[in-house]
Design an enzyme around this catalytic site. Structure first.
Site, mmCIF file in Angstrom:
data_model
loop_
_atom_site.group_PDB
_atom_site.id
_atom_site.type_symbol
_atom_site.label_atom_id
_atom_site.label_comp_id
_atom_site.label_asym_id
_atom_site.label_seq_id
_atom_site.Cartn_x
_atom_site.Cartn_y
_atom_site.Cartn_z
ATOM 1 N N ASN A 1 -6.659 47.491 -2.198
ATOM 2 C CA ASN A 1 -5.481 46.892 -2.833
ATOM 3 C C ASN A 1 -5.962 46.138 -4.074
ATOM 4 O O ASN A 1 -6.548 45.073 -3.960
ATOM 5 C CB ASN A 1 -4.811 45.938 -1.824
ATOM 6 C CG ASN A 1 -3.678 45.143 -2.431
ATOM 7 O OD1 ASN A 1 -3.234 45.411 -3.551
ATOM 8 N ND2 ASN A 1 -3.199 44.152 -1.693
ATOM 9 N N GLY B 1 -8.532 36.545 0.684
ATOM 10 C CA GLY B 1 -9.065 35.994 -0.556
ATOM 11 C C GLY B 1 -9.786 34.668 -0.384
ATOM 12 O O GLY B 1 -10.112 34.004 -1.366
ATOM 13 N N GLU C 1 -3.356 41.270 8.744
ATOM 14 C CA GLU C 1 -4.020 40.465 7.728
ATOM 15 C C GLU C 1 -3.706 38.989 7.947
ATOM 16 O O GLU C 1 -2.663 38.505 7.483
ATOM 17 C CB GLU C 1 -3.533 40.871 6.335
ATOM 18 C CG GLU C 1 -3.819 42.318 5.984
ATOM 19 C CD GLU C 1 -3.922 42.490 4.474
ATOM 20 O OE1 GLU C 1 -4.994 42.879 4.007
ATOM 21 O OE2 GLU C 1 -2.936 42.207 3.775
ATOM 22 N N HIS D 1 3.220 42.857 2.273
ATOM 23 C CA HIS D 1 1.965 42.122 2.089
ATOM 24 C C HIS D 1 2.254 40.622 2.083
ATOM 25 O O HIS D 1 3.293 40.186 1.575
ATOM 26 C CB HIS D 1 1.293 42.548 0.782
ATOM 27 C CG HIS D 1 -0.074 41.973 0.630
ATOM 28 N ND1 HIS D 1 -0.291 40.680 0.195
ATOM 29 C CD2 HIS D 1 -1.297 42.497 0.889
ATOM 30 C CE1 HIS D 1 -1.597 40.446 0.193
ATOM 31 N NE2 HIS D 1 -2.229 41.534 0.607
ATOM 32 N N GLY E 1 -10.289 41.810 -2.782
ATOM 33 C CA GLY E 1 -11.325 41.484 -3.768
ATOM 34 C C GLY E 1 -12.464 42.494 -3.843
ATOM 35 O O GLY E 1 -12.876 42.898 -4.935
ATOM 36 N N GLU F 1 1.310 38.237 0.332
ATOM 37 C CA GLU F 1 1.616 37.646 -0.983
ATOM 38 C C GLU F 1 3.063 37.921 -1.375
ATOM 39 O O GLU F 1 3.708 37.101 -2.024
ATOM 40 C CB GLU F 1 0.621 38.183 -2.034
ATOM 41 C CG GLU F 1 -0.745 37.521 -1.880
ATOM 42 C CD GLU F 1 -1.919 38.371 -2.325
ATOM 43 O OE1 GLU F 1 -1.729 39.346 -3.066
ATOM 44 O OE2 GLU F 1 -3.056 38.042 -1.910
ATOM 45 N N SER G 1 -10.716 39.296 3.536
ATOM 46 C CA SER G 1 -12.126 39.048 3.222
ATOM 47 C C SER G 1 -13.089 40.027 3.906
ATOM 48 O O SER G 1 -14.158 39.637 4.369
ATOM 49 C CB SER G 1 -12.506 37.602 3.558
ATOM 50 O OG SER G 1 -11.737 36.691 2.778
ATOM 51 N N LYS H 1 -4.252 44.667 -6.240
ATOM 52 C CA LYS H 1 -3.358 43.549 -6.602
ATOM 53 C C LYS H 1 -3.059 43.598 -8.107
ATOM 54 O O LYS H 1 -3.035 44.675 -8.689
ATOM 55 C CB LYS H 1 -3.967 42.219 -6.151
ATOM 56 C CG LYS H 1 -4.346 42.267 -4.659
ATOM 57 C CD LYS H 1 -4.636 40.939 -4.039
ATOM 58 C CE LYS H 1 -4.925 41.127 -2.556
ATOM 59 N NZ LYS H 1 -5.182 39.868 -1.851
HETATM 60 P P1 PGA Z 1 -9.069 40.186 0.363
HETATM 61 O O1 PGA Z 1 -7.550 40.692 0.342
HETATM 62 O O2 PGA Z 1 -9.916 41.352 0.816
HETATM 63 O O3 PGA Z 1 -9.366 39.781 -1.057
HETATM 64 O O4 PGA Z 1 -9.135 39.050 1.313
HETATM 65 C C1 PGA Z 1 -7.045 41.505 1.357
HETATM 66 C C2 PGA Z 1 -5.607 41.838 1.103
HETATM 67 O O5 PGA Z 1 -4.859 40.981 0.608
HETATM 68 O O6 PGA Z 1 -5.170 42.971 1.377
#
Ligand code: PGA
Length: 249
Positions: free
Chosen positions: A9, A172, A166, A94, A233, A96, A211, A11
């Site tokens: 992803n 993140g 998640e 998601h 990330g 976010e 993460s 983002k």
């Molecule tokens: P992250 O994000 O690997 O940066 O923690 C995961 C996600 O939001 O799908």
């Protein structure tokens, strides 16, 4: 046997030049077999990245979609458009989107249904915040998010879908859930689906996200109910993403 899936992803990151370099590096280093790999660039780059992926075994996905069919919905993106651009998958709900843009369970369920209607595979994201975990209501929150969708589309729809667990506190932050913590929730998700349809539950891929890094991917992916990862990330760094794909393969 469920085939492992690793989805990147991106983002709201990237530009034409960076995207081309990243895809080039991924194409050069991807393991040939053993896991399915998908990347989800921002909407404006779906066409570019889709073109670069043509003829490779890396699939294309989008990060969200409209809950509506094509029509007068300014700035929205319809499922049919994503399909037209070559998308196979689309993320739905998601954290976010839920936390920053007010997407609620009902809207997430509507988007999930729209994706299916258009022939896309929805990746339903669920997960609890830190406060919810500390309050001991992780299972309730995840069950509520899952059942909002089951109530709308029925359990059989999950034979053409993916779920991603998640935990919001792990996204993140560098604070990964332990393999045991993740497995406990994955087991609960599969159990909830199995109570309605054991066969659908058996085939359902449940990804872990939050993460995931090259160093923790193998331990996470070796858990009984973890069928791959949703990577944020680390998906922006070719070597890191490739190492995670190798761990899944
Ligand atoms: P992250 O994000 O690997 O940066 O923690 C995961 C996600 O939001 O799908």
């Amino acid at each position: 046997m469920r085939k492992k899936l690793v989805a990147g992803n991106w983002k709201m990151n990237g530009n034409s030049r960076q995207n081309a370099a990243l895809v080039e590096a991924l194409k050069a280093g991807l393991p040939l077999q053993g896991c399915e790999v998908v990347i989800c660039p921002p909407f404006p780059y779906l066409q570019q990245v889709g073109g670069l992926l043509n003829g490779t075994r890396i699939g294309l996905g989008a990060q969200s979609l409209s809950q509506y069919a094509p029509g007068a919905y300014t700035a929205e993106v319809a499922a049919e458009m994503l399909l037209d651009l070559g998308c196979k998958y689309v993320l739905v709900g998601h954290s976010e989107r839920r936390a920053l843009f007010g997407e609620r369970d009902l809207e997430v369920a509507a988007k999930f249904e729209r994706a299916l209607q258009a022939g896309l595979i929805p990746v339903l994201c669920v997960g609890e915040t830190l406060e919810e975990r500390q309050a001991g209501i992780t299972n309730d929150v995840v069950a509520r998010q899952l059942m909002a969708v089951v109530d709308r589309v029925g359990v059989a729809a999950f034979s053409s879908a993916v779920v991603a667990y998640e935990p919001v506190w792990a996204i993140g932050t560098g604070m990964t859930a332990t393999p045991a913590q993740a497995q406990a929730v994955h087991g609960q998700i599969r159990g909830a689906i199995a109570a309605l349809d054991p066969e659908v539950a058996q085939g359902l891929r449940i990804l872990y996200g939050g993460s995931v890094k090259a160093q923790n991917a193998e331990d996470l992916f070796s858990q009984a109910d973890i069928d791959g990862g949703l990577i944020g990330g680390a998906a922006l760094v070719a070597d890191d993403f490739l190492a995670i794909c190798r761990a899944a393969a």
